[in-house]
Design an enzyme around this catalytic site. Sequence first.
Site, PDB file in Angstrom:
ATOM      1  N   ARG A  31       0.820  -1.222   0.000  1.00 35.32           N
ATOM      2  CA  ARG A  31       0.000   0.000   0.000  1.00 35.32           C
ATOM      3  C   ARG A  31       0.853   1.272   0.000  1.00 35.32           C
ATOM      4  O   ARG A  31       0.573   2.179  -0.778  1.00 35.32           O
ATOM      5  CB  ARG A  31      -1.005  -0.054   1.156  1.00 35.32           C
ATOM      6  CG  ARG A  31      -2.133  -1.062   0.893  1.00 35.32           C
ATOM      7  CD  ARG A  31      -3.019  -1.236   2.093  1.00 35.32           C
ATOM      8  NE  ARG A  31      -2.252  -1.702   3.243  1.00 35.32           N
ATOM      9  CZ  ARG A  31      -2.683  -1.668   4.486  1.00 35.32           C
ATOM     10  NH1 ARG A  31      -3.884  -1.171   4.756  1.00 35.32           N
ATOM     11  NH2 ARG A  31      -1.953  -2.128   5.460  1.00 35.32           N
ATOM     12  N   ASN A  49      -6.495  -2.916   1.724  1.00 37.31           N
ATOM     13  CA  ASN A  49      -6.424  -4.381   1.709  1.00 37.31           C
ATOM     14  C   ASN A  49      -7.828  -4.912   1.778  1.00 37.31           C
ATOM     15  O   ASN A  49      -8.675  -4.360   2.481  1.00 37.31           O
ATOM     16  CB  ASN A  49      -5.698  -4.894   2.960  1.00 37.31           C
ATOM     17  CG  ASN A  49      -4.187  -4.798   2.823  1.00 37.31           C
ATOM     18  OD1 ASN A  49      -3.672  -4.578   1.741  1.00 37.31           O
ATOM     19  ND2 ASN A  49      -3.499  -4.972   3.944  1.00 37.31           N
TER      20      ASN A  49
END
Lengths: 790, 333
Positions: A31, A49
């Site tokens: 990320r 996620n």
Amino acid sequence: MSEDTSTSPRQPRFERRRFYVRGVVQGVGFRPFVYRLAQELELSGWVRNDGGGVEIEVQGTAGNLSALAARLRGEAPPLARIDTLESELREFDPADHGFTITASRGGEITTAISHDAAVCPDCLREMFDPSNRRWRYPFINCTHCGPRYTLTHGLPYDRVNTSMAAFALCPDCAHEYASPRDRRFHAEPNACPECGPRLGLLEGFGITVATRDPVAETLLRLLCGEIVAVKGVGGFHLMCDARNPEAVGRLRERKSRENKPFALMVANLESARHWARLSSTDEQLLAAPERPVVLCDKRPSVDQELWGVAPALAAVGLMLPYTPLHYLLFHDYAGRPPGTEWLRRPLDLALVCTSANPGGEPLVTGNREATRRLMGIADAYLIHDRDIVVRCDDSVVRSLPAVRAGDDGVQFIRRSRGYTPRALRLTEKGPAVLAFGGLLKNALCLTRGDEAFLSQHIGDLESASACQALDEIAEHLQRILALSPEAVAHDLHPDFPSTRAAEALAERLGVPAFAVQHHHAHVAAVEAEHHHRGPVLGLALDGVGLGTDGQAWGGELLRVDGARFERLGHLAPLPLPGADKAAREPWRMAAAVLHRLGRGEEIAARFHEEQAAWRLAELIAAGTRCPPTTSLGRWFDAAAGLLGVCRRMGYEGEAAMRLETLAAEFGPVLPLHGRWRIAQGGSDGGTLDLLPLLAELADEPDAARGAALFHATLAAALEAWTLRAADLSGVRTVALSGGCFLNRLLSRDLSRRLASRGLTVLEARQVPPNDGGLALGQAHVARHLLTEGI
Amino acid sequence: MNHGAGGRATAQLVSELFARAFDNPWLAQGDDGAVLPAPEPGERLVMATDGHVVSPLFFPGGDIGSLAVHGTVNDLAVMGARPLYLSASFILEEGYPLADLKRIVDAMAEASRSVGVPVVTGDTKVVEQGKGDGVFIATTGVGALPPGRAPGGASARPGDVVLVSGSMGDHGMAILAVREALAFDSEIRSDSAPLACLVETLYAAVPADAIRVLRDPTRGGLATTLNEIARQSGAGMLIDEAAIPVHPQVEAACELLGLDPLYLANEGKLIVVCAPEHAEAALAAMRAHPRGRDAARIGTVIADDHHFVQLRTALGGMRMLDWLSGEPLPRIC
Ligand SMILES: [Fe+3]
Ligand SMILES: [Mg+2]
Ligand SMILES: [Zn+2]
Ligand SMILES: [Zn+2]
């Protein structure tokens, strides 16, 4: 979902897209990586996620969106692996500015779990920088390194689902954790000396040693000859100073391990070169973030300076440090220099580093468990308060001289820490099958779609704790993959604990259980990893697997086609005097061969050290307790016994390993042609009899020459046998599998020979050729059975 | 021998050979069955049956005749019962030597007399040559179960102590030695013997409810029997290999043959699972009895959902003492 790549030539066109990234993308700094890309490409939106991987929704120019897609694949973080990247158009939102990382979302869990990795260079730089707040901190990690699989209870991979949940982040660590540009953004095991786990040193019955520096104290004790249990990533190691023969001898005595080789941990490649001749593949393997034990070509220095570490073998197992704690021991030994320069200088410290698995039982993982189970073995325990959630032994690999292009020349002997739970890609999607493996070197395999997840090494199912570990890991695999199998698979042997566990689970779930013949599974494992379709010749050579006729097979030439196999041929059977006992005492196999040679009267004199020698001769003559076996492993034992190389084995495979070592030392020889027979049997592969070769060895005074002749002639005989079957059957692809292919001389020679005859040779590469890879083959066969509807 | 089809010859055989050997008032009546007195008040009847097919028929320490008595008497004894009466059914093969039959019947009668359990009714059939294996004997026994005794395979509890009455594997190895013509330095003898007296001694020494389980580890040996008890009781066991008595000759023969004495049959040994507080008394009582001189405490019952029987080996390791679904098959890969 398809990518629309049409762009306007004049005006930059703006659009919004949702990307779905699948693979190993959680807990690997994915990320923050997306965040950085979004900033650079001036994209707004979010990343998060989810149970299936990572979702990214971004808007910007169409060109930059395409660039994002390309760079996601091209620049992914070191531990990430992207399996699929899909996207779909979304409605443009003119009000959306900025880019955010949003909270994880639940959902169907299909993401891959990431594996444990050695401490990374960035973290090493920090921990050896005296001004860094993590100077010599043993639990330093970041999104590019550190433990994962062994810390994690379940998915999604968030701190609450790991054993780090017990440690509340301090403000500094929390800041790193929350900063998208930081290397520790969402590094779940993030910690520092303020807030993270701490070390402790115990001795004797678990009494805490009053020391402010457990690492320095541990090193001191090691240098004084003590045996210290050191908590690692997937369990404890037992360590001692390899240069201290007395300490090594004591470790052997306490572990009741007479001459099984020990692995060594050394500081770096520069140090490793002193002990072994390293190929470039060896060096890559040693330094890889998976940090396996690598079997390397031993230099004489090992036997000269490290008495009794790897006796009578050509290879020595080496491993580089992989936890920050390991590095600290070596750093102390080097005199605690600042910086990382010392990491490139050779250090003469070599530590014996062996799994703390008393009596062959599963590895010790807990602190209290360590003091209980290692009592009388370890003098002290270097522990910490971060729990190991999942037990995971060290992996063992070896480089192989490549015999053809495309062969990466690496062989697994044990596939475990660092590689588990990475998926092996299968040819196609199929039903979920949980395969339970064999008896020894057990590992499980659960398939999901077109992926196969081979579990960590579970070990020999001969103790109750190993059988319990089997149950736990079966359950853990199902949980982390959020998957219940549609069928189970197991060996044909009814008395393996793995067979019983499989049958019990099948009954509980109400799903079918498939018994897969041992050697069929061996061959299928190789087929599965090579994505082979259609018929294949399978040469399965190992110790013993139960055959469909109830006999002990182990030198098999099969024709395998998915769910079916046909036994084309096998080695000539030898009697196993005393059944399984003969698998531990090569002299019994030598006696069996002498009997077949009509020289049974020599048995008593040749093995006069064995009290039972003349009785055994009688037994063999009468055929009492002498079940036949077609095992190649037992032919190896017989050769070792006849040459006087090994009469009784201290560990599994010792006779064959010592024979190989002698043959390698002697050097290549020409095979003895005509010293084998292939009994013609209609359209089948026939029976290969090695008796003429063994007759030769029975009168060979030079054991090394005999060992070399055995290897060379065996390879030639197997070549002739396999070629004959290939010609008769028209199948030109041959899969080599079974524990005998851990023998490097045999496997290189045979695979070169077969390839030079125009056969396509498939070998075990992703999984071990021994029983550690059996479960993959069982799962493969069971999926065929389910889909072919047999 | 040719006495088939229930003819006169068979009748003569029965009366002459069997009636004389087993001689007792019930059998002497010559009726189709035996009328027996009721057991003591409060006692219940226990019945057990066993078919005996052993090859060879004669072996060191016994023969099929004595074995047929001991097998059924022991089945009653391990139920906690006092054995009272036996019935016997013989299947004989044509052509079997009468002299050998007489030896068997005499041994059987001697065994029955020495345990005080008469054969009160019987039957004989003769089958054609090739349809039998010399002699088969089926025996059925009736015994009386005194109140308060309830040993059963499901009654072992964690903490209980496991005792054996003597050495393991003697019968199995004795049979194997004869069958395979193995000569050993000293003869290995079967332990074939009745256990009723030993069981009574045990009950005299400790309270009846302290005896949780009684078993005779026959086919499959100690290992199989312990696994049966563990599964029936829903518990596990921890057994100490070094504490299990095994005769040195049996040990040596096992070493040679690659066999495990813990899987060999016994025909005169008792497994006792006993409440821990009475274990010492039970052990002392057994050791004071001639059939329990080598009795030993070999382990304990533990809580274990897997019902594993674990063996602490002489080397200090732990190994599963597993049950087998049939003959042991080679398993080492
Ligand atoms: Fe195998
Ligand atoms: Mg019975
Ligand atoms: Zn790092
Ligand atoms: Zn902190």
